[in-house]
Design an enzyme around this catalytic site. Structure first.
Site, PDB file in Angstrom:
ATOM      1  N   LYS A  11      -5.999   0.400  -4.750  1.00 21.58           N
ATOM      2  CA  LYS A  11      -6.826   0.702  -3.559  1.00 21.58           C
ATOM      3  C   LYS A  11      -8.428   0.052  -3.981  1.00 21.58           C
ATOM      4  O   LYS A  11      -8.607  -0.801  -4.636  1.00 21.58           O
ATOM      5  CB  LYS A  11      -6.783   2.063  -3.489  1.00 21.58           C
ATOM      6  CG  LYS A  11      -5.020   2.391  -3.283  1.00 21.58           C
ATOM      7  CD  LYS A  11      -4.810   3.925  -2.504  1.00 21.58           C
ATOM      8  CE  LYS A  11      -3.423   4.077  -2.516  1.00 21.58           C
ATOM      9  NZ  LYS A  11      -2.931   5.295  -1.911  1.00 21.58           N
ATOM     10  N   SER A 216       2.718   9.492  -5.037  1.00 24.44           N
ATOM     11  CA  SER A 216       2.557  10.802  -6.113  1.00 24.44           C
ATOM     12  C   SER A 216       3.613  10.595  -7.116  1.00 24.44           C
ATOM     13  O   SER A 216       3.975  11.384  -7.748  1.00 24.44           O
ATOM     14  CB  SER A 216       2.501  12.026  -5.619  1.00 24.44           C
ATOM     15  OG  SER A 216       1.341  12.528  -4.617  1.00 24.44           O
ATOM     16  N   GLY A 238      -2.627   6.486  -7.362  1.00 25.12           N
ATOM     17  CA  GLY A 238      -3.512   7.211  -8.355  1.00 25.12           C
ATOM     18  C   GLY A 238      -3.033   6.723 -10.176  1.00 25.12           C
ATOM     19  O   GLY A 238      -3.981   6.744 -10.779  1.00 25.12           O
TER      20      GLY A 238
HETATM   21  P1  13P Z   1      -0.463   7.786  -4.928  1.00 23.01           P
HETATM   22  O1  13P Z   1       0.453   7.157  -6.148  1.00 23.01           O
HETATM   23  O2  13P Z   1      -1.965   8.022  -5.322  1.00 23.01           O
HETATM   24  O3  13P Z   1       0.146   8.908  -4.131  1.00 23.01           O
HETATM   25  O4  13P Z   1      -0.551   6.560  -3.773  1.00 23.01           O
HETATM   26  C1  13P Z   1       0.641   5.914  -3.264  1.00 23.01           C
HETATM   27  C2  13P Z   1       0.170   5.152  -2.739  1.00 23.01           C
HETATM   28  O5  13P Z   1      -0.312   4.875  -1.483  1.00 23.01           O
HETATM   29  C3  13P Z   1       0.575   3.396  -3.190  1.00 23.01           C
HETATM   30  O6  13P Z   1       0.358   2.506  -2.380  1.00 23.01           O
END
Ligand code: 13P
Length: 254
Positions: A11, A216, A238
């Site tokens: 991200k 998650s 994350g």
């Molecule tokens: P998380 O693993 O932080 O929940 O994010 C998932 C995601 O949006 C991967 O593109």
């Protein structure tokens, strides 16, 4: 056997030095510790792509992905990045239709259909994201909504083309919340998506397409989720920012 894939979507995180440190740690840990055939895709922000590519080199285990791309080849689209530019930087995969792009940047199923077509024409592997918000699941409309997302963005493709797509099911209520879908919920939706593809194309094609789960995923739940019959890996947010956690998620396939 379907391809297994673990992709790390960074991200909008990491400066360049932070990103290079993270990538080199992951590359070394994966090379030293992982005993499985899963493909690993690192997906940093655009501006770090070439820097990270030089660390990956020509690995046949670790690949480079982008988080988005524009639906035109070039031109007056200030601030955008095209598929051919990504290819020229060594990118092989591109996330399309992430829920954050749908929510904050107004990306529609129609636009995503254009983007999927365009990235395939340029030889990239789209990682097409779909998934429902909490209120949709509570109203028990999740299959209908995800079915529509898949149909509108992917079902204009030929059978040869759709076989080159990777799908990521990411329930919005599980993204960044620490609440993961249960292994049963993930399996149920992945089987639903696969059946939909089988009905439109063929069982053989449906069985060839990797469907990743995102939301998650952590080292302590990856094994259970990945062991489901129709779950072929993960799109990790994350936990992809921590080299140890991300590597341990890849090792869930050992
Ligand atoms: P998380 O693993 O932080 O929940 O994010 C998932 C995601 O949006 C991967 O593109």
């Amino acid at each position: 056997m379907r391809k297994k894939i673990v992709a790390g979507n960074w991200k909008m995180n990491c400066t360049l030095p932070e990103g290079k440190k993270l990538a080199s740690e992951v590359i070394h840990m994966v090379e030293d510790e992982v005993n499985n055939e899963a493909e690993v895709v690192l997906i940093p922000p655009f501006i770090h792509l070439t820097g990270i590519q030089s660390l990956i080199g020509s690995s046949n285990k670790i690949f480079l992905g982008a988080q988005n791309c524009h639906q035109n080849q070039s031109g007056a689209f200030t601030g955008e990045v095209s598929a051919s530019m990504l290819v020229s930087c060594g990118v092989t995969h591109v996330i399309l239709g992430h829920s954050e792009r749908r929510e904050y940047f107004g990306e529609t199923d129609e636009l995503l259909s254009e983007k999927v077509n365009f990235t395939l024409e340029n030889g990239l592997t789209p990682i097409f994201c779909c998934g429902e918000k909490l209120e949709v699941r509570e109203a028990r409309d999740h299959e209908s909504l995800v079915g529509t997302q898949v149909e509108k963005a992917l079902f204009d493709l030929s059978e040869d083309q759709i076989r080159k797509v990777v799908i990521a099911y990411e329930p919005v209520w599980a993204i960044g919340t620490g609440v993961t879908a249960s292994a049963e919920q993930a399996q149920e939706m992945h089987a639903f998506i696969r059946n939909q593809i089988a009905a439109k194309y063929s069982q053989d094609t449906a069985d060839s397409i990797p469907i990743l789960y995102g939301g998650s995923v952590k080292p302590d739940n990856a094994k259970e989720i990945f062991s489901q019959q129709d779950v072929d890996g993960g799109l990790i947010g994350g936990a992809s920012l921590k080299s140890r956690d991300f590597t341990n998620i890849v090792k869930a396939f050992d």
